[in-house]
Structure formats: structure tokens, C-alpha cells
Design an enzyme around this catalytic site. Structure first.
Site, mmCIF file in Angstrom:
data_model
loop_
_atom_site.group_PDB
_atom_site.id
_atom_site.type_symbol
_atom_site.label_atom_id
_atom_site.label_comp_id
_atom_site.label_asym_id
_atom_site.label_seq_id
_atom_site.Cartn_x
_atom_site.Cartn_y
_atom_site.Cartn_z
ATOM 1 N N SER A 12 0.831 -1.214 0.000
ATOM 2 C CA SER A 12 0.000 0.000 0.000
ATOM 3 C C SER A 12 0.862 1.259 0.000
ATOM 4 C CB SER A 12 -0.983 0.006 1.176
ATOM 5 O OG SER A 12 -0.296 -0.003 2.405
ATOM 6 N N LEU A 87 18.801 -5.298 6.555
ATOM 7 C CA LEU A 87 19.897 -5.009 5.629
ATOM 8 C C LEU A 87 21.229 -5.176 6.359
ATOM 9 C CD1 LEU A 87 18.531 -1.773 3.920
ATOM 10 C CD2 LEU A 87 18.232 -4.153 3.201
ATOM 11 N N ASN A 101 13.352 4.432 5.856
ATOM 12 C CA ASN A 101 12.400 3.414 6.289
ATOM 13 C C ASN A 101 11.194 4.097 6.917
ATOM 14 O OD1 ASN A 101 11.478 0.705 6.963
ATOM 15 N ND2 ASN A 101 11.994 1.201 9.078
ATOM 16 N N HIS A 103 8.342 3.561 9.689
ATOM 17 C CA HIS A 103 8.070 2.731 10.873
ATOM 18 C C HIS A 103 6.803 3.234 11.566
ATOM 19 C CE1 HIS A 103 9.059 -0.137 13.988
ATOM 20 N NE2 HIS A 103 8.659 0.772 14.853
ATOM 21 N N VAL A 143 18.806 -1.630 13.805
ATOM 22 C CA VAL A 143 17.412 -1.651 13.355
ATOM 23 C C VAL A 143 16.621 -0.503 13.992
ATOM 24 C CG1 VAL A 143 15.287 -3.022 13.243
ATOM 25 C CG2 VAL A 143 17.508 -4.142 12.985
ATOM 26 N N ASP A 144 16.031 0.338 13.156
ATOM 27 C CA ASP A 144 15.211 1.485 13.566
ATOM 28 C C ASP A 144 15.977 2.503 14.404
ATOM 29 O OD1 ASP A 144 12.980 0.444 12.231
ATOM 30 O OD2 ASP A 144 12.329 -0.680 13.990
ATOM 31 N N VAL A 171 -2.888 6.157 7.637
ATOM 32 C CA VAL A 171 -3.155 7.464 7.020
ATOM 33 C C VAL A 171 -1.945 8.382 7.200
ATOM 34 C CG1 VAL A 171 -4.627 9.516 7.101
ATOM 35 C CG2 VAL A 171 -5.652 7.233 7.312
#
Length: 188
Positions: A12, A87, A101, A103, A143-144, A171
């Protein structure tokens, strides 16, 4: 700016980028390649829009091959849009400040390995947070953990469920994804 979009699911957010390009909300930005780490509906979205796609084996990702494909397709930036594979460090370093990214939380809260999708929203509910949101950040080996590019908040209502919160955040994700691409383009 020529993008590669890495996907693992419904796509999406990939569709959001495609629509923004088609509707001239993103000028001088195109998608040159979609990379999927599993069979998913996002591949159908790429096919429908005549975007080249590449399937990779998530159990043994060959980052050298991915890098070669990105160079061959003249990719300048990478968007991780629901991409669930991690990655490797050398790939992140080679593409430093070129990978973003999306999140579904207000990082640094509720990020890291294993925190994705509905799991993030359930954790927010379980911890009785008053607000949540979405974050676009640069990707690094942790990560993040990369620098935050953009964040948007929303209230967590008293009777909120993980599912209703996920719908609210979807949204927000689409809004900040397009805004972050405009920011990246301005910096490029």
C-alpha cells in the site's frame, strides 16, 4: 531521483508513491525497481505499473547482487516500505543517507527487531500510551536506530484497539512518506 522500493507485503505504501508520481505530487521522482523478499501483493502493484521487480531469497540475501541491480537501474535512493528483512551493515554504509524506512511508531519507542505491523500497535496499547504515530528515518545497521527525517503524531483514544490504531497510523504513514520524499529530493 530514481527510487528502489523494497517490499514484503501488500504494497500500500508502494502504491502511495506510484499514485503521488502519477498525480504529479512528486516531480522528477520515479521508481526504477521494486525488490521483494517474498511473494506478496506488492509485486502485482509493480507489474500493473510496469515497474521492474526483483525477487530475492530472504534466507540468504545476496547484497552484492542487489547492489549491482541498483547500480544497473541507476537508483539514487531506496525506500523500505514494509520490508521485513534486515539489511547488512556494509550495504547500509554503502548507501548511507540514501535509504529511508517507514516505521509505525514514534521512534525510538517500539522499534527494533521484531517490532513491525500490528505488533507495534499492540505494544502501544499494552503500555497505555496516550499518543503514537509514524516515523520516517534513515537506515543504518542498527534496526530502527537511524536519524529521524520526519514524524507525525496522533492521539491514542481510550477504547483504542491495535487494529483501529493501525488504521489511523496508515493514514499518517502515507502523508509523511510523500513529504519525506520531497525532503530527500530537495537534499539530493
Amino acid at each position: 531521483m530514481r527510487l528502489a522500493v523494497f517490499v514484503s507485503g501488500n504494497g500500500s505504501n508502494l502504491q502511495c508513491i506510484i499514485d503521488a508520481i502519477d498525480n504529479k505530487l512528486l516531480n522528477d521522482i520515479s521508481i526504477g525497481l521494486v525488490i521483494a523478499d517474498r511473494e506478496c501483493f506488492a509485486i502485482e502493484r509493480a507489474k500493473k505499473s510496469n515497474i521492474k521487480y526483483l525477487m530475492i531469497n530472504r534466507k540468504s540475501i545476496d547484497f552484492t547482487t542487489i547492489d549491482s541491480e541498483l547500480i544497473k537501474e541507476k537508483i539514487s535512493h531506496i525506500v523500505l516500505a514494509g520490508f521485513l528483512s534486515i539489511l547488512d551493515k556494509s550495504f547500509c554504509e554503502a548507501w548511507k543517507n540514501k535509504i529511508i524506512n517507514l516505521h509505525p511508531s514514534l521512534l525510538p519507542k517500539y522499534g527494533g527487531k521484531g517490532m513491525y505491523g500490528i505488533k507495534v500497535h499492540q505494544a502501544v496499547i499494552d503500555h497505555k500510551e496516550k499518543e503514537s504515530g509514524a516515523t520516517i528515518h534513515y537506515v543504518i545497521a542498527g534496526v530502527d536506530e537511524g536519524e529521524i527525517l520526519l514524524q507525525e503524531k496522533c492521539n491514542v483514544d481510550e477504547n483504542e484497539t491495535a487494529s483501529s490504531l493501525q488504521n489511523k497510523i496508515h493514514v499518517i504513514e502515507k502523508e509523511i512518506l510523500i513529504e519525506s520524499l520531497k525532503i530527500l529530493y530537495a537534499k539530493a
